[in-house]
Design an enzyme around this catalytic site. Structure first.
Site, PDB file in Angstrom:
ATOM      1  N   LYS A  81     -72.940-166.371 -19.361  1.00  0.00           N
ATOM      2  CA  LYS A  81     -71.515-166.620 -19.539  1.00  0.00           C
ATOM      3  C   LYS A  81     -70.865-166.600 -18.164  1.00  0.00           C
ATOM      4  O   LYS A  81     -70.598-165.547 -17.596  1.00  0.00           O
ATOM      5  CB  LYS A  81     -70.901-165.535 -20.440  1.00  0.00           C
ATOM      6  CG  LYS A  81     -69.657-166.007 -21.246  1.00  0.00           C
ATOM      7  CD  LYS A  81     -68.477-166.425 -20.394  1.00  0.00           C
ATOM      8  CE  LYS A  81     -67.739-165.212 -19.874  1.00  0.00           C
ATOM      9  NZ  LYS A  81     -66.496-165.614 -19.095  1.00  0.00           N
ATOM     10  N   CYS A 118     -67.199-158.310  -3.043  1.00  0.00           N
ATOM     11  CA  CYS A 118     -67.215-156.933  -3.540  1.00  0.00           C
ATOM     12  C   CYS A 118     -67.675-155.943  -2.478  1.00  0.00           C
ATOM     13  O   CYS A 118     -67.253-154.791  -2.458  1.00  0.00           O
ATOM     14  CB  CYS A 118     -68.098-156.834  -4.769  1.00  0.00           C
ATOM     15  SG  CYS A 118     -69.807-157.368  -4.516  1.00  0.00           S
TER      16      CYS A 118
END
Length: 489
Positions: free
Chosen positions: A180, A288
């Site tokens: 996804k 990140c």
């Protein structure tokens, strides 16, 4: 719904890819380029129905793929890597238009890394194992058995590279996959499905369901037939995923946010320190691992700031398709508003913007100026919370102990960077830092053989090298007693 769109001359199917077929949905969502605000296409919006169909396809395909010999699985993974190489320019162009990251980076680093992900785990699969060992004459044999269908939910900041960082080991292990991708950057996942099919990956082994996390993602996270979940993204979404996974005790690997420090000691190579600090603006700060908290020895802070300001002023911000551009746009208008909200609240609380401090109004659109804030309190929002944009803070310290204390004083623990000319100091400091990865006098050097993950709210688990197989497999130990075998001769 038009089933295809064309991005920079590259045709892209905007439907799901389930069981080797393209599947439309009743509803769609718009995908808009952060580069110029132009619509890129209407994307099939998956719901629980599409998630169920994809998991069913992955479940049906699992026994055959799991039983496929290691050498054949490795061959298919290498063929996928070859397909990525052949379509490298297409993938680079589409991803730049889709998420706004630099085209030169996609061409030279990101897409080659995508291919490397598949080749590395193909090789690692063939070398996976360990010598048998004995216990009181009994033989112990460790094996890595495929776990089953895996739900992989991936972010928008490095869409294809981070997706394949999960897909490659999952497939190598003998699992099937439902991917996804993030709704803000779904297009290269669709292209990867085409590449995988062309490489001979059987139908149902890799499925791609597009849509929103609250719909398609939630259905995958709570699905009873999913055997592994790997997610990269925010802490808030991770909490939702793990709550859904808990109903079936589905093992989950989480790579989450960061608020990483960059510690600069007085004995550091100052030019190196400045270069590493400015590098934190890469991908418009949407990384990140970025060391967004600059912690600098107060004896060199003034000189460091002067050099940093000069170096940052040389950065070129603009169209990410241009070779000369260093910083492109952020990914979405909501992300720009989020970044600006953090900065505005920090300034209102007494912070000072040494550089930047707001959107780049001359460029318009989604461009945010590289920003450095000083006069920030350790307990302030701007120091404690992940901004995920081109925003750094600078604080000073007097002692090594204070530097370590400041570095560890957040809820996160993804990474840290240390700049020092003293090897013993480096050893002492790195031993005390709470982080999954620590770089000393360097940044973003990544080897797939190494474990990757975070501590505290930065994540759960480690992936990379054998750690990936440990997660994507049911690791089994078979203990066999000595002797006692019948002679069938």
């Amino acid at each position: 719904m038009t089933p295809r769109t064309t991005v920079a001359g590259v045709p892209v199917d905007t439907r799901h890819y389930i069981d080797g077929q393209r599947i439309a949905s009743a509803r769609t969502f718009a995908d808009v380029s952060p580069v110029d605000g132009r619509p890129l296409g209407e994307i099939a919006r998956g719901t629980a129905a599409e998630a169920d169909a994809a998991v069913a396809a992955a479940t049906a395909a699992f026994p055959g793929w799991a039983a496929t010999a290691r050498a054949e699985r490795a061959r298919v993974l290498r063929a996928i890597a070859d397909g990525v190489d052949k379509r490298l320019e297409d993938l680079a162009l589409v991803e730049t238009h889709d998420n706004g990251a630099l085209l030169r980076s996609h061409r030279r680093g990101v897409m080659p890394r995508v291919a490397h992900n598949f080749r590395f785990f193909a090789d690692r699969l063939l070398s996976l194992g360990q010598e048998d060992f004995t216990t009181r004459g009994h033989t112990n044999h460790v094996s890595w058995d495929p776990a089953g269908p895996c739900a992989l939910i991936t972010p928008w900041n490095a869409p294809l590279m981070l997706a394949t960082w999960k897909i490659a080991p999952a497939l190598a292990a003998g699992n099937t996959v439902v991917l996804k991708p993030a709704e803000w950057s779904p297009l290269t996942a669709s292209l990867l499905a085409d590449v995988a099919a062309g490489a001979g990956l059987p139908p149902g082994v890799l499925n791609v369901v597009q849509g929103y996390g609250s719909e398609a993602g939630a259905a995958l996270a709570g699905h009873p037939d999913v055997r592994r979940i790997s997610f990269t993204g925010s802490v808030a979404t991770a909490r939702t995923i793990t709550a859904a996974a808990a109903a079936h005790l589905t093992p989950t690997s989480l790579e989450l946010g960061g608020k990483s420090p960059l510690l600069v000691f007085a004995d550091a190579d100052l030019d190196l320190a400045v270069d590493l600090a400015v590098e934190q603006y890469d991908n418009a700060g949407q990384v990140c691992l970025a060391a967004t908290r600059l912690l600098v020895d107060e004896r060199i802070a003034q000189e460091f700031t002067r050099r940093f300001t000069e170096r940052a002023a040389s950065l070129v911000q603009g169209d990410p398709r241009e070779e000369s551009t260093d910083i492109g746009p952020v990914v979405h208008a909501r992300q720009l508003a989020r970044i600006d909200g953090f900065v505005r609240r920090a300034l209102a609380s007494g912070a000072r913007a040494v550089i930047g401090g707001g959107p780049h109004t001359a460029l318009g659109g989604l461009y945010y100026r590289p920003t450095l804030l000083t006069d920030v309190a350790q307990d302030s929002e701007i120091v404690q919370e992940e901004v995920f944009g081109p925003v750094l803070t600078l604080q000073t310290f007097r002692t090594q102990e204070e530097a370590v204390a400041l570095a560890n004083d957040t809820r996160f623990g993804l990474a840290a960077t240390v700049v020092t000319g003293d090897r013993e100091r480096a050893d002492r400091v790195t031993a005390q830092l709470v982080a999954g990865t620590v770089w000393v006098n360097c940044f973003f050097v990544r080897d797939l053989r190494a474990p990757f993950g975070g501590s505290r709210l930065s994540g759960v688990g480690r992936e990379g090298g054998t750690w990936s197989f440990d997660f994507y497999c049911d690791v089994k130990n078979t203990v066999t007693a000595p002797g006692g075998w019948r002679d069938h001769g």
